[in-house]
Design a protein around this motif. Structure first.
Motif, PDB file in Angstrom:
ATOM      1  N   UNK A 170       0.832  -1.209   0.000  1.00 59.96           N
ATOM      2  CA  UNK A 170       0.000   0.000   0.000  1.00 59.96           C
ATOM      3  C   UNK A 170       0.866   1.257   0.000  1.00 59.96           C
ATOM      4  N   UNK A 171       1.827   1.319   0.909  1.00 61.47           N
ATOM      5  CA  UNK A 171       2.663   2.529   1.006  1.00 61.47           C
ATOM      6  C   UNK A 171       3.572   2.663  -0.210  1.00 61.47           C
ATOM      7  N   UNK A 172       4.210   1.553  -0.618  1.00 64.08           N
ATOM      8  CA  UNK A 172       5.180   1.620  -1.724  1.00 64.08           C
ATOM      9  C   UNK A 172       4.499   1.949  -3.051  1.00 64.08           C
ATOM     10  N   UNK A 173       3.297   1.407  -3.291  1.00 65.39           N
ATOM     11  CA  UNK A 173       2.622   1.710  -4.559  1.00 65.39           C
ATOM     12  C   UNK A 173       2.210   3.178  -4.625  1.00 65.39           C
ATOM     13  N   UNK A 174       1.758   3.746  -3.504  1.00 67.82           N
ATOM     14  CA  UNK A 174       1.430   5.172  -3.485  1.00 67.82           C
ATOM     15  C   UNK A 174       2.667   6.024  -3.731  1.00 67.82           C
ATOM     16  N   UNK A 175       3.786   5.676  -3.073  1.00 67.54           N
ATOM     17  CA  UNK A 175       5.026   6.433  -3.273  1.00 67.54           C
ATOM     18  C   UNK A 175       5.523   6.293  -4.710  1.00 67.54           C
ATOM     19  N   UNK A 176       5.441   5.086  -5.259  1.00 64.42           N
ATOM     20  CA  UNK A 176       5.905   4.869  -6.636  1.00 64.42           C
ATOM     21  C   UNK A 176       5.068   5.673  -7.627  1.00 64.42           C
ATOM     22  N   UNK A 177       3.748   5.732  -7.396  1.00 68.28           N
ATOM     23  CA  UNK A 177       2.882   6.544  -8.279  1.00 68.28           C
ATOM     24  C   UNK A 177       3.252   8.022  -8.181  1.00 68.28           C
ATOM     25  N   UNK A 178       3.488   8.485  -6.955  1.00 65.96           N
ATOM     26  CA  UNK A 178       3.841   9.898  -6.780  1.00 65.96           C
ATOM     27  C   UNK A 178       5.156  10.224  -7.482  1.00 65.96           C
ATOM     28  N   UNK A 179       6.144   9.365  -7.346  1.00 68.90           N
ATOM     29  CA  UNK A 179       7.435   9.620  -8.005  1.00 68.90           C
ATOM     30  C   UNK A 179       7.315   9.539  -9.528  1.00 68.90           C
ATOM     31  N   UNK A 180       6.383   8.742 -10.027  1.00 61.53           N
ATOM     32  CA  UNK A 180       6.282   8.539 -11.476  1.00 61.53           C
ATOM     33  C   UNK A 180       5.421   9.586 -12.165  1.00 61.53           C
ATOM     34  N   UNK A 181       4.288   9.985 -11.538  1.00 60.91           N
ATOM     35  CA  UNK A 181       3.306  10.773 -12.280  1.00 60.91           C
ATOM     36  C   UNK A 181       2.873  12.058 -11.597  1.00 60.91           C
ATOM     37  N   UNK A 182       3.472  12.434 -10.487  1.00 62.24           N
ATOM     38  CA  UNK A 182       3.143  13.703  -9.827  1.00 62.24           C
ATOM     39  C   UNK A 182       4.397  14.562  -9.803  1.00 62.24           C
ATOM     40  N   UNK A 183       4.293  15.776 -10.300  1.00 58.38           N
ATOM     41  CA  UNK A 183       5.438  16.692 -10.300  1.00 58.38           C
ATOM     42  C   UNK A 183       5.438  17.506  -9.013  1.00 58.38           C
ATOM     43  N   UNK A 184       6.524  17.452  -8.278  1.00 59.52           N
ATOM     44  CA  UNK A 184       6.679  18.287  -7.081  1.00 59.52           C
ATOM     45  C   UNK A 184       8.164  18.595  -6.916  1.00 59.52           C
ATOM     46  N   UNK A 185       8.424  19.631  -6.180  1.00 59.59           N
ATOM     47  CA  UNK A 185       9.792  20.128  -6.020  1.00 59.59           C
ATOM     48  C   UNK A 185      10.654  19.114  -5.249  1.00 59.59           C
ATOM     49  N   UNK A 186      11.842  18.852  -5.793  1.00 54.51           N
ATOM     50  CA  UNK A 186      12.777  17.934  -5.142  1.00 54.51           C
ATOM     51  C   UNK A 186      12.446  16.474  -5.345  1.00 54.51           C
ATOM     52  N   UNK A 187      11.595  16.168  -6.351  1.00 51.18           N
ATOM     53  CA  UNK A 187      11.171  14.779  -6.554  1.00 51.18           C
ATOM     54  C   UNK A 187      12.351  13.858  -6.880  1.00 51.18           C
ATOM     55  N   UNK A 188      13.201  14.290  -7.812  1.00 50.90           N
ATOM     56  CA  UNK A 188      14.317  13.433  -8.211  1.00 50.90           C
ATOM     57  C   UNK A 188      15.296  13.211  -7.059  1.00 50.90           C
ATOM     58  N   UNK A 189      15.564  14.295  -6.299  1.00 54.35           N
ATOM     59  CA  UNK A 189      16.484  14.168  -5.168  1.00 54.35           C
ATOM     60  C   UNK A 189      15.922  13.224  -4.105  1.00 54.35           C
ATOM     61  N   UNK A 190      14.625  13.324  -3.840  1.00 52.37           N
ATOM     62  CA  UNK A 190      13.999  12.451  -2.842  1.00 52.37           C
ATOM     63  C   UNK A 190      13.985  11.001  -3.316  1.00 52.37           C
ATOM     64  N   UNK A 191      13.753  10.802  -4.626  1.00 51.15           N
ATOM     65  CA  UNK A 191      13.747   9.424  -5.131  1.00 51.15           C
ATOM     66  C   UNK A 191      15.139   8.800  -5.022  1.00 51.15           C
TER      67      UNK A 191
END
Length: 323
Positions: A119-140
């Motif tokens: 549940x947690x990992x799929x939500x995080x994976x979706x956010x990293x893949x399809x939601x644009x937010x500041x610092x996304x690449x650094x956090x990933x």
């Protein structure tokens, strides 16, 4: 100063030759791997690797007197079987629990952990893949880098956080949960296993979810779908092979775990691996009981793996062939 741009020269003849050679070597590899000799070698290796497990299974069903006086292979000439070994093993106590009670604890630990991690990992994976937010690449990158941190380094800080909380300069930032002192509590083991699973789970699921065609996501956005609808109605159904493959991997990992459960679980919530380790000294040379207890431990992961192996292979192949 002018920079001369050199256009690459397309050599069609060389390209065709490379393509022909590639097809030739692929065909040679396919013939060698599917040849009669390779098939016989694969079967021989499989049989050789299965012999110890088969001997363990036969010993677990043999009467005590036969198991202590003759080898398991004599069952072919003098067959004699009993289920008493399993009855004794299930009612034997390792620490504060019998093996049967700790079997239920293992189920109570492994099944919720798989659900929480997915549940947690799929939500995080979706956010990293399809939601644009500041610092996304650094956090990933930070989440991905957590994979190299050994679990042993995080055990003591996490146990201290659970017990005493976090205090900085006399200010209580996070109160201690003290969940480990509660009988039959699995919360600390669930939290610890879920945290330890996050780096690999997010990495694997992100690789799959990010390869969903952008046209599908854009079409959903045009139709007015929000992130919740896109996640539950589009991403989750398409990512089923990846979710199933990680579920199998995580279930087997948590079921076979001894270290994390020993440290975080209260004595009344210890899993089967801990009880079996305690019983191995008690049983001594009664290896027919050890064989029964060991087979009780491995039978559940085997059932899960063979039941979901189709999804497991599909998930691995999808991750291997996509960008």
């Amino acid at each position: 100063m002018t920079i001369e741009v050199i256009e690459p020269v397309v050599d069609g003849r060389s390209a065709r030759k490379v393509a022909r050679d590639t097809r030739k070597y692929e065909e040679m590899a396919r013939r060698r791997l599917s040849s009669k000799g390779a098939t016989i070698a694969a079967l021989a290796i499989a049989i050789f690797w299965t012999i110890p497990t088969f001997g363990l299974l036969v010993t677990s069903f043999r009467p005590a007197a036969d198991a202590q006086t003759t080898g398991w292979w004599t069952v072919f000439t003098n067959p004699s079987f009993t289920t008493e070994n399993y009855q004794l093993a299930l009612t034997s106590g390792g620490t504060t629990l019998t093996l049967g009670e700790s079997f239920l604890n293992s189920l109570a630990i492994a099944i919720p952990v798989v659900f929480f991690a997915l549940a947690v990992a799929s939500l995080m994976a979706y956010a990293f893949a399809w939601i644009d937010f500041k610092g996304k690449n650094l956090l990933f990158i930070a989440v991905f880098a957590m994979q190299i941190v050994p679990i042993q380094m995080a055990l003591i800080p996490l146990l201290s956080l659970f017990s005493r909380g976090l205090t900085i300069n006399g200010v209580q930032i996070f109160p201690g949960l003290e969940l480990r002192d509660i009988d039959h509590s699995f919360a600390t083991v669930w939290i610890a296993h879920t945290i330890f699973a996050m780096p690999l789970a997010v990495f694997l699921l992100h690789n799959f979810i990010s390869e969903i065609p952008s046209e599908v996501i854009e079409a959903a956005r045009v139709d007015g779908a929000g992130h919740g609808q896109m996640f539950f109605r589009i991403v989750l159904p398409l990512a089923t092979p990846a979710l199933a493959s990680f579920a199998v991997l995580e279930f087997i990992w948590v079921w076979n775990d001894l270290l994390v459960a020993t440290i975080f679980a209260p004595p009344t919530s210890l899993p089967m691996t801990q009880s079996l380790a305690g019983l191995s000294g008690t049983w001594g040379n009664q290896w027919y009981l050890q064989a029964a207890g060991t087979f009780l431990t491995i039978i559940t992961p085997l059932i899960v793996f063979f039941a979901l192996q189709r999804f497991f292979v599909r998930g691995l192949m999808a991750g291997a062939t996509k960008g």
